[in-house]
Enzyme design. Sequence first.
Site, PDB file in Angstrom:
ATOM      1  CD  GLU A 102       2.662 -10.593 -92.519  1.00 53.99           C
ATOM      2  OE1 GLU A 102       2.192 -11.697 -92.168  1.00 53.99           O
ATOM      3  OE2 GLU A 102       2.055  -9.518 -92.361  1.00 53.99           O
ATOM      4  CE  LYS A 134       1.832  -6.223 -93.135  1.00 52.33           C
ATOM      5  NZ  LYS A 134       0.790  -6.376 -92.077  1.00 52.33           N
ATOM      6  CE  LYS A 176      -0.788 -13.471 -91.694  1.00 51.70           C
ATOM      7  NZ  LYS A 176      -0.382 -12.135 -91.575  1.00 51.70           N
ATOM      8  CD  GLU A 198      -5.551 -13.860 -88.367  1.00 55.24           C
ATOM      9  OE1 GLU A 198      -4.369 -13.940 -88.754  1.00 55.24           O
ATOM     10  OE2 GLU A 198      -6.356 -13.037 -88.819  1.00 55.24           O
ATOM     11  CG  ASN A 206      -4.961 -10.394 -86.395  1.00 54.80           C
ATOM     12  OD1 ASN A 206      -4.139  -9.562 -85.983  1.00 54.80           O
ATOM     13  ND2 ASN A 206      -5.378 -10.425 -87.646  1.00 54.80           N
ATOM     14  CD  GLU A 208      -2.004 -14.169 -86.394  1.00 54.90           C
ATOM     15  OE1 GLU A 208      -2.198 -15.372 -86.413  1.00 54.90           O
ATOM     16  OE2 GLU A 208      -2.622 -13.386 -87.134  1.00 54.90           O
ATOM     17  CB  SER A 209      -1.644  -7.664 -85.791  1.00 50.22           C
ATOM     18  OG  SER A 209      -1.922  -8.547 -86.843  1.00 50.22           O
TER      19      SER A 209
HETATM   20  O1  LIG Z   1       2.051  -5.783 -89.761  1.00 52.57           O
HETATM   21  P1  LIG Z   1       1.764  -6.228 -88.383  1.00 52.57           P
HETATM   22  O2  LIG Z   1       0.871  -5.299 -87.619  1.00 52.57           O
HETATM   23  O3  LIG Z   1       3.021  -6.555 -87.625  1.00 52.57           O
HETATM   24  O4  LIG Z   1       0.918  -7.578 -88.513  1.00 52.57           O
HETATM   25  C1  LIG Z   1       1.437  -8.755 -89.105  1.00 52.57           C
HETATM   26  C2  LIG Z   1       0.315  -9.785 -89.335  1.00 52.57           C
HETATM   27  O5  LIG Z   1      -0.185 -10.171 -88.088  1.00 52.57           O
HETATM   28  C3  LIG Z   1      -0.789  -9.213 -90.230  1.00 52.57           C
HETATM   29  O6  LIG Z   1      -0.228  -8.950 -91.468  1.00 52.57           O
HETATM   30  C4  LIG Z   1      -1.979 -10.144 -90.387  1.00 52.57           C
HETATM   31  C5  LIG Z   1      -2.525 -10.925 -89.443  1.00 52.57           C
HETATM   32  N1  LIG Z   1      -3.570 -11.620 -89.924  1.00 52.57           N
HETATM   33  C6  LIG Z   1      -3.744 -11.298 -91.203  1.00 52.57           C
HETATM   34  C7  LIG Z   1      -4.674 -11.743 -92.141  1.00 52.57           C
HETATM   35  C8  LIG Z   1      -4.589 -11.269 -93.420  1.00 52.57           C
HETATM   36  C9  LIG Z   1      -3.632 -10.325 -93.768  1.00 52.57           C
HETATM   37  C10 LIG Z   1      -2.692  -9.866 -92.862  1.00 52.57           C
HETATM   38  C11 LIG Z   1      -2.750 -10.344 -91.567  1.00 52.57           C
END
Ligand SMILES: O=P(O)(O)OC[C@@H](O)[C@@H](O)c1c[nH]c2ccccc12
Length: 254
Positions: A51, A53, A112, A160, A181, A214-215
């Site tokens: 990603e 960001k 995104k 998601e 997520n 995710e995340s």
């Molecule tokens: O930065 P991380 O913790 O690696 O996460 C990425 C991504 O999953 C996260 O940006 C995200 C997941 N769902 C979202 C919805 C909106 C904005 C951002 C996100």
Amino acid sequence: MRPDLSRVPGVLGEIARKRASEVAPYPLPEPPSVPSFKEALLRPGLSVIAEVKRQSPSEGLIREVDPVEAALAYARGGARAVSVLTEPHRFGGSLLDLKRVREAVDLPLLRKDFVVDPFMLEEARAFGASAALLIVALLGELTGAYLEEARRLGLEALVEVHTERELEIALEAGAEVLGINNRDLATLHINLETAPRLGRLARKRGFGGVLVAESGYSRKEELKALEGLFDAVLIGTSLMRAPDLEAALRELVG
Ligand SMILES: O=P(O)(O)OC[C@@H](O)[C@@H](O)c1c[nH]c2ccccc12
């Protein structure tokens, strides 16, 4: 066909209501041809969606980065797809970022953002996304209608979820690519148990599509634990923080 956002809690509600207030359709360019998101993620081994960001509500400023440089580094490092934030206020992204990345790399791209109006799907397609994020916590029972609209436009979707209830909605809606997520978007709290728990539940309910965790991922061992259950993982912050994006990605997947 807009979701009722008045009851969406916390940061997620704030961002989504702001986005909804900004939608004002305008003429879009002809959509370019794009590679399949789903196919790219289905290649053997755990696929990484890397990603781009610059900032986030949970981290503040992460890195001032040229999205094209970042995406090229991700491509060299073995990413199977690239996620590009296009939300401007809290994530510092834009549709121009998406367009520029599209012109620079061959990988499928994910838009995104906080999709709360069908026009945002058209935009995603026109600016070169292969797929758009659909957040069930925002779209609720409209998730199926947005999925259908995306399909009509030749756009794929990453649907998601963060809770069991949202998972039910996503499965009912016919999601083919399901993202779980770990971050609760209302509170921004991360729990790495969420993805495996809901991932197993999705498979138990007969979900045969692409499963994406995710995340919150930053270590190789955490990714090892996803193998066998997940097809892909979405990683942003930990890569963006690394001095060398390509090396960081290689280290995580190698
Ligand atoms: O930065 P991380 O913790 O690696 O996460 C990425 C991504 O999953 C996260 O940006 C995200 C997941 N769902 C979202 C919805 C909106 C904005 C951002 C996100």
